[in-house]
Write a protein that holds these residues in place. Structure first.
Motif, PDB file in Angstrom:
ATOM      1  N   ARG A 125      14.223 -28.782  31.924  1.00 10.99           N
ATOM      2  CA  ARG A 125      12.550 -28.239  32.042  1.00 10.99           C
ATOM      3  C   ARG A 125      12.334 -27.514  33.191  1.00 10.99           C
ATOM      4  O   ARG A 125      11.576 -26.701  33.254  1.00 10.99           O
ATOM      5  N   ALA A 126      12.975 -28.102  34.681  1.00 13.00           N
ATOM      6  CA  ALA A 126      12.774 -27.500  35.827  1.00 13.00           C
ATOM      7  C   ALA A 126      13.187 -26.186  35.754  1.00 13.00           C
ATOM      8  O   ALA A 126      12.856 -25.197  36.300  1.00 13.00           O
ATOM      9  N   GLN A 127      14.340 -25.878  35.222  1.00 10.33           N
ATOM     10  CA  GLN A 127      14.827 -24.552  35.017  1.00 10.33           C
ATOM     11  C   GLN A 127      13.866 -23.658  34.333  1.00 10.33           C
ATOM     12  O   GLN A 127      13.634 -22.542  34.564  1.00 10.33           O
ATOM     13  N   HIS A 128      13.379 -24.040  33.210  1.00 13.19           N
ATOM     14  CA  HIS A 128      12.571 -23.205  32.414  1.00 13.19           C
ATOM     15  C   HIS A 128      11.025 -23.136  33.256  1.00 13.19           C
ATOM     16  O   HIS A 128      10.699 -22.226  33.290  1.00 13.19           O
ATOM     17  N   ALA A 129      10.539 -24.205  33.855  1.00 18.09           N
ATOM     18  CA  ALA A 129       9.451 -23.980  34.958  1.00 18.09           C
ATOM     19  C   ALA A 129       9.724 -22.896  35.790  1.00 18.09           C
ATOM     20  O   ALA A 129       8.738 -22.128  35.971  1.00 18.09           O
ATOM     21  N   VAL A 130      10.945 -22.791  36.683  1.00 22.48           N
ATOM     22  CA  VAL A 130      11.158 -21.900  37.514  1.00 22.48           C
ATOM     23  C   VAL A 130      11.225 -20.267  36.617  1.00 22.48           C
ATOM     24  O   VAL A 130      10.478 -19.561  37.066  1.00 22.48           O
ATOM     25  N   LEU A 131      11.825 -20.148  35.674  1.00 18.97           N
ATOM     26  CA  LEU A 131      11.695 -18.980  35.023  1.00 18.97           C
ATOM     27  C   LEU A 131      10.412 -18.558  34.589  1.00 18.97           C
ATOM     28  O   LEU A 131       9.833 -17.470  34.857  1.00 18.97           O
ATOM     29  N   GLU A 132       9.634 -19.614  34.040  1.00 15.30           N
ATOM     30  CA  GLU A 132       8.063 -19.220  33.694  1.00 15.30           C
ATOM     31  C   GLU A 132       7.439 -18.760  35.087  1.00 15.30           C
ATOM     32  O   GLU A 132       6.336 -17.835  34.950  1.00 15.30           O
ATOM     33  N   ALA A 133       7.459 -19.282  35.943  1.00 18.48           N
ATOM     34  CA  ALA A 133       6.766 -19.050  37.229  1.00 18.48           C
ATOM     35  C   ALA A 133       7.198 -17.727  37.960  1.00 18.48           C
ATOM     36  O   ALA A 133       6.405 -17.094  38.161  1.00 18.48           O
ATOM     37  N   ALA A 134       8.583 -17.581  37.550  1.00 15.39           N
ATOM     38  CA  ALA A 134       9.097 -16.167  38.196  1.00 15.39           C
ATOM     39  C   ALA A 134       8.228 -15.144  37.279  1.00 15.39           C
ATOM     40  O   ALA A 134       8.051 -14.117  37.703  1.00 15.39           O
ATOM     41  N   ILE A 135       8.336 -15.415  36.059  1.00 17.81           N
ATOM     42  CA  ILE A 135       7.719 -14.332  35.094  1.00 17.81           C
ATOM     43  C   ILE A 135       6.007 -14.070  35.589  1.00 17.81           C
ATOM     44  O   ILE A 135       5.460 -13.075  35.695  1.00 17.81           O
ATOM     45  N   LEU A 136       5.468 -15.108  35.762  1.00 16.19           N
ATOM     46  CA  LEU A 136       4.117 -15.315  36.107  1.00 16.19           C
ATOM     47  C   LEU A 136       4.012 -14.714  37.532  1.00 16.19           C
ATOM     48  O   LEU A 136       2.924 -13.693  37.616  1.00 16.19           O
ATOM     49  N   LEU A 137       4.914 -14.619  38.361  1.00 14.20           N
ATOM     50  CA  LEU A 137       4.570 -14.128  39.720  1.00 14.20           C
ATOM     51  C   LEU A 137       4.755 -12.414  39.516  1.00 14.20           C
ATOM     52  O   LEU A 137       4.189 -11.624  40.039  1.00 14.20           O
ATOM     53  N   SER A 138       5.838 -12.086  38.566  1.00 15.83           N
ATOM     54  CA  SER A 138       5.888 -10.839  38.347  1.00 15.83           C
ATOM     55  C   SER A 138       4.824  -9.979  37.665  1.00 15.83           C
ATOM     56  O   SER A 138       4.507  -8.818  37.902  1.00 15.83           O
ATOM     57  N   ARG A 139       3.887 -10.876  36.978  1.00 15.53           N
ATOM     58  CA  ARG A 139       2.755 -10.431  36.429  1.00 15.53           C
ATOM     59  C   ARG A 139       1.566 -10.705  37.195  1.00 15.53           C
ATOM     60  O   ARG A 139       0.161 -10.436  36.682  1.00 15.53           O
ATOM     61  N   SER A 140       1.621 -11.238  38.333  1.00 19.32           N
ATOM     62  CA  SER A 140       0.578 -11.644  39.034  1.00 19.32           C
ATOM     63  C   SER A 140      -0.420 -10.673  39.333  1.00 19.32           C
ATOM     64  O   SER A 140      -1.836 -11.046  39.545  1.00 19.32           O
ATOM     65  N   GLY A 141      -0.245  -9.362  39.445  1.00 21.44           N
ATOM     66  CA  GLY A 141      -1.268  -8.533  39.626  1.00 21.44           C
ATOM     67  C   GLY A 141      -2.272  -8.357  38.602  1.00 21.44           C
ATOM     68  O   GLY A 141      -3.258  -7.536  38.899  1.00 21.44           O
ATOM     69  N   ASN A 142      -1.855  -8.479  37.319  1.00 19.52           N
ATOM     70  CA  ASN A 142      -2.612  -8.403  36.209  1.00 19.52           C
ATOM     71  C   ASN A 142      -3.396  -9.856  35.916  1.00 19.52           C
ATOM     72  O   ASN A 142      -4.220  -9.601  34.773  1.00 19.52           O
ATOM     73  N   LEU A 143      -3.455 -10.797  36.598  1.00 25.09           N
ATOM     74  CA  LEU A 143      -3.791 -12.181  36.296  1.00 25.09           C
ATOM     75  C   LEU A 143      -4.991 -12.711  37.170  1.00 25.09           C
ATOM     76  O   LEU A 143      -4.834 -12.109  38.355  1.00 25.09           O
TER      77      LEU A 143
END
Length: 187
Positions: A125-143
């Motif tokens: 679950r931690a690996q999944h959390a890091v992947l999702e946070a990375a995706i969130l960071l890549s889209r942070s300019g639109n959120l």
């Protein structure tokens, strides 16, 4: 189905680039979907090749988004480029055609070589959390910042339950970048 992968490309001079990117797999075709402007897009258009890397080391996903791009590479066998030395598997691609778009073109590719280097043991679950946070960071300019903090709190709880050293390190890198986003919005 979209798979979260790491794409390695090179430019015409052979300079490598690593980027996390979702790849759509339709039948036997791989569709890479970069947003413009994008170095991965430019490199694929120059060389007509790319390599998909499948890894369970989430530090590479987090690292490439936070300025840590110096990951060991090995020379690809059938295309101009490289693959990650510590990848579980890689697939070498050649570009067949492009469906252009002002925002997000579709790069259609065929696999010319695939190798499984070691077995995939599954994500915790931690690996999944890091992947999702990375995706969130890549889209942070639109959120909105409120949405970002809400999602990060949920992901942080998952991380705390199951993280190992690699996941904690990757999370710290991402949180440093999120802090920079927060500060840039405050100032």
């Amino acid at each position: 189905m979209i798979q979260e992968t790491l794409i390695t490309t090179v430019n015409a001079q052979g300079v490598s680039h690593i980027a996390p990117m979702g790849v759509l797999i339709e039948a036997d075709q791989y569709v890479i979907l970069p947003y413009k402007p994008n170095l991965t897009l430019n490199n694929i258009l120059e060389t007509h090749s790319a390599v998909i890397n499948y890894t369970d080391d989430v530090r590479v996903f987090a690292g490439t988004l936070t300025g840590r791009r110096d990951w060991p590479l090995l020379v690809a066998e059938n295309v101009k480029g490289f693959y990650l030395a510590n990848t579980l598997a890689h697939t070498e691609l050649t570009l067949t055609h492009v469906q252009d778009d002002a925002v997000r073109p579709k790069l259609f590719c065929n696999a010319v070589h695939s190798v499984n280097h070691k077995p995939f043991q599954g994500f915790n679950r931690a690996q999944h959390a890091v992947l999702e946070a990375a995706i969130l960071l890549s889209r942070s300019g639109n959120l909105q910042w409120k949405q970002i903090t809400s999602e990060l709190e949920t992901l942080r709880r998952l991380l705390e339950k199951t993280a190992g050293d690699r996941e904690r390190e990757a999370w710290a890198w991402l949180m440093g970048s999120f802090e920079q986003v927060r500060l840039s919005r405050a100032g």
